[in-house]
Design a protein around this motif. Structure first.
Motif, PDB file in Angstrom:
ATOM      1  N   PHE A 118       1.156  75.529 -28.936  1.00  0.00           N
ATOM      2  CA  PHE A 118       1.126  74.146 -28.717  1.00  0.00           C
ATOM      3  C   PHE A 118       2.157  73.128 -28.646  1.00  0.00           C
ATOM      4  O   PHE A 118       2.663  73.589 -29.484  1.00  0.00           O
ATOM      5  CB  PHE A 118      -0.438  73.274 -29.805  1.00  0.00           C
ATOM      6  N   THR A 127       3.621  69.512 -28.190  1.00  0.00           N
ATOM      7  CA  THR A 127       3.631  68.515 -28.476  1.00  0.00           C
ATOM      8  C   THR A 127       4.644  67.413 -28.253  1.00  0.00           C
ATOM      9  O   THR A 127       5.682  67.575 -28.922  1.00  0.00           O
ATOM     10  CB  THR A 127       2.606  67.785 -29.443  1.00  0.00           C
ATOM     11  N   ASP A 156      -0.405  71.415 -24.238  1.00  0.00           N
ATOM     12  CA  ASP A 156      -0.293  69.737 -24.352  1.00  0.00           C
ATOM     13  C   ASP A 156      -1.328  69.633 -25.543  1.00  0.00           C
ATOM     14  O   ASP A 156      -2.278  70.400 -25.765  1.00  0.00           O
ATOM     15  CB  ASP A 156       0.134  68.377 -23.498  1.00  0.00           C
ATOM     16  N   ILE A 157      -0.908  68.143 -26.134  1.00  0.00           N
ATOM     17  CA  ILE A 157      -2.192  68.360 -27.447  1.00  0.00           C
ATOM     18  C   ILE A 157      -2.783  66.833 -27.059  1.00  0.00           C
ATOM     19  O   ILE A 157      -4.336  66.800 -26.763  1.00  0.00           O
ATOM     20  CB  ILE A 157      -1.856  67.690 -28.629  1.00  0.00           C
ATOM     21  N   ASP A 158      -2.133  65.653 -26.796  1.00  0.00           N
ATOM     22  CA  ASP A 158      -2.852  64.443 -27.145  1.00  0.00           C
ATOM     23  C   ASP A 158      -3.639  64.429 -25.770  1.00  0.00           C
ATOM     24  O   ASP A 158      -2.502  64.376 -24.362  1.00  0.00           O
ATOM     25  CB  ASP A 158      -2.474  63.486 -26.971  1.00  0.00           C
ATOM     26  N   THR A 180      -2.330  67.768 -37.608  1.00  0.00           N
ATOM     27  CA  THR A 180      -2.266  68.472 -37.115  1.00  0.00           C
ATOM     28  C   THR A 180      -2.954  69.551 -36.929  1.00  0.00           C
ATOM     29  O   THR A 180      -3.933  69.680 -36.365  1.00  0.00           O
ATOM     30  CB  THR A 180      -0.939  68.543 -35.930  1.00  0.00           C
ATOM     31  N   GLU A 181      -2.141  70.317 -37.443  1.00  0.00           N
ATOM     32  CA  GLU A 181      -2.893  71.323 -37.514  1.00  0.00           C
ATOM     33  C   GLU A 181      -3.821  71.807 -38.320  1.00  0.00           C
ATOM     34  O   GLU A 181      -4.839  72.727 -37.878  1.00  0.00           O
ATOM     35  CB  GLU A 181      -2.194  72.733 -38.781  1.00  0.00           C
ATOM     36  N   TYR A 217      -9.373  75.214 -32.458  1.00  0.00           N
ATOM     37  CA  TYR A 217      -8.359  76.127 -31.869  1.00  0.00           C
ATOM     38  C   TYR A 217      -7.753  76.890 -32.866  1.00  0.00           C
ATOM     39  O   TYR A 217      -6.615  76.859 -33.552  1.00  0.00           O
ATOM     40  CB  TYR A 217      -7.665  75.018 -31.587  1.00  0.00           C
ATOM     41  N   SER A 240      -5.742  68.290 -25.468  1.00  0.00           N
ATOM     42  CA  SER A 240      -6.685  69.088 -26.635  1.00  0.00           C
ATOM     43  C   SER A 240      -7.491  68.423 -26.735  1.00  0.00           C
ATOM     44  O   SER A 240      -8.394  69.226 -27.807  1.00  0.00           O
ATOM     45  CB  SER A 240      -5.608  70.326 -27.454  1.00  0.00           C
ATOM     46  N   LEU A 241      -6.663  67.516 -27.761  1.00  0.00           N
ATOM     47  CA  LEU A 241      -7.275  66.931 -28.188  1.00  0.00           C
ATOM     48  C   LEU A 241      -7.585  65.023 -27.863  1.00  0.00           C
ATOM     49  O   LEU A 241      -7.203  64.807 -26.607  1.00  0.00           O
ATOM     50  CB  LEU A 241      -6.900  66.595 -29.684  1.00  0.00           C
ATOM     51  N   LEU A 261       2.725  76.632 -33.417  1.00  0.00           N
ATOM     52  CA  LEU A 261       2.447  74.808 -32.802  1.00  0.00           C
ATOM     53  C   LEU A 261       4.783  74.034 -33.304  1.00  0.00           C
ATOM     54  O   LEU A 261       4.568  74.209 -34.058  1.00  0.00           O
ATOM     55  CB  LEU A 261       1.939  73.561 -34.481  1.00  0.00           C
ATOM     56  N   LEU A 299      -6.872  71.034 -35.100  1.00  0.00           N
ATOM     57  CA  LEU A 299      -6.963  71.818 -34.705  1.00  0.00           C
ATOM     58  C   LEU A 299      -7.419  73.247 -35.004  1.00  0.00           C
ATOM     59  O   LEU A 299      -9.127  73.337 -34.327  1.00  0.00           O
ATOM     60  CB  LEU A 299      -5.739  72.326 -33.715  1.00  0.00           C
TER      61      LEU A 299
END
Length: 241
Positions: A154, A156, A88-90, A166-167, A175, A93-94, A181, A170
């Motif tokens: 990823f 999300t 996942d992202i939020d 987003t890219e 990343y 990962s971020l 993605l 990352l």
């Protein structure tokens, strides 16, 4: 006895007030526990969450949650054909802590984000900035997986129109070299994040990947299967169904 007690008290006062003496920190306030059935005060909970983040306890817990994932990936990736992990992202990962704090944990989906660290800050505007920092333990998971030759996907709930930002985000925070993605179509609506994410993991397995680990910060990131193991990272800041 009274004279002795007075002398002892005076000595204690001198010790605590003498030049060079180390002042003792005040005792922390006694938490107020609401009666059974009554929820905790929202202001108190926000203050508790801020202390949890700022004290370093949050990062410590992130590391503790990531450690078994790294151990499992290290063991399992060399054993399977076409190994992969899903991230996942939020808040996985971020980190969006800056905007969460600026908005006092409220959600503003629209509007500008002109004056961080002050709010209000619109979520879409924040995400388009591409300035979210990496969550270090997850970056360690990513680096471990890629170093062992696993593919990284990823997955999300961010909409497709945020792909470029987003890219960029990352890539900027480290990343680099991920496989794909996967984002929600613009305008799509799901009762639960799992309704979008589980079918996407199923699709990856049909493509021939073995998803050895699925990592997220919400139970709905992990629900629905199609991964050998799931790892939940701490997130006391919000809940996504």
């Amino acid at each position: 006895m009274l004279r002795t007690a007075i002398a002892a008290t005076a000595a204690a006062v001198l010790l605590t007030t003498a030049p060079g003496a180390v002042a003792q920190p005040p005792a922390p306030p006694t938490p107020i526990v609401p009666p059974p059935g009554q929820p905790h005060n929202l202001g108190d909970l926000k203050a508790e969450v801020i202390r949890y983040h700022d004290s370093g306890a949050y990062l410590t817990d992130l590391k503790a949650a990531a450690a078994p994932a790294i151990a499992w990936i290290t063991e399992r990736v060399p054993q399977v054909s076409r190994p992969a992990i899903v991230l996942d992202i939020d808040e996985t990962s971020l980190s969006n802590w800056e905007v969460l704090r600026a908005n006092d944990f409220a959600l503003f989906t629209a509007g500008p984000c002109p004056d961080l660290p002050h709010g209000p800050c619109g979520l879409a505007a924040w995400l388009n900035l591409g300035d979210a920092p990496a969550i270090p333990p997850t970056l360690d998971i990513f680096t471990t997986a890629r170093g062992l030759g696993a593919e990284v996907f990823f997955l999300t709930g961010r909409p497709e129109n945020l792909r470029a930002a987003t890219e960029r985000n990352l890539h900027t925070v480290g990343y680099r070299g991920y496989t794909r993605l996967i984002m929600e179509p613009v305008g799509s609506e799901f009762v639960s994040a799992a309704d979008f994410k589980a079918p996407q993991r199923e699709r990856l397995t049909r493509e021939g990947y073995t998803i050895v680990a699925n990592i997220g910060d919400q139970p709905s990131d992990l629900a629905g299967g199609f991964a050998e193991r799931a790892f939940l990272l701490p997130n006391p800041f919000y809940r996504i169904s």
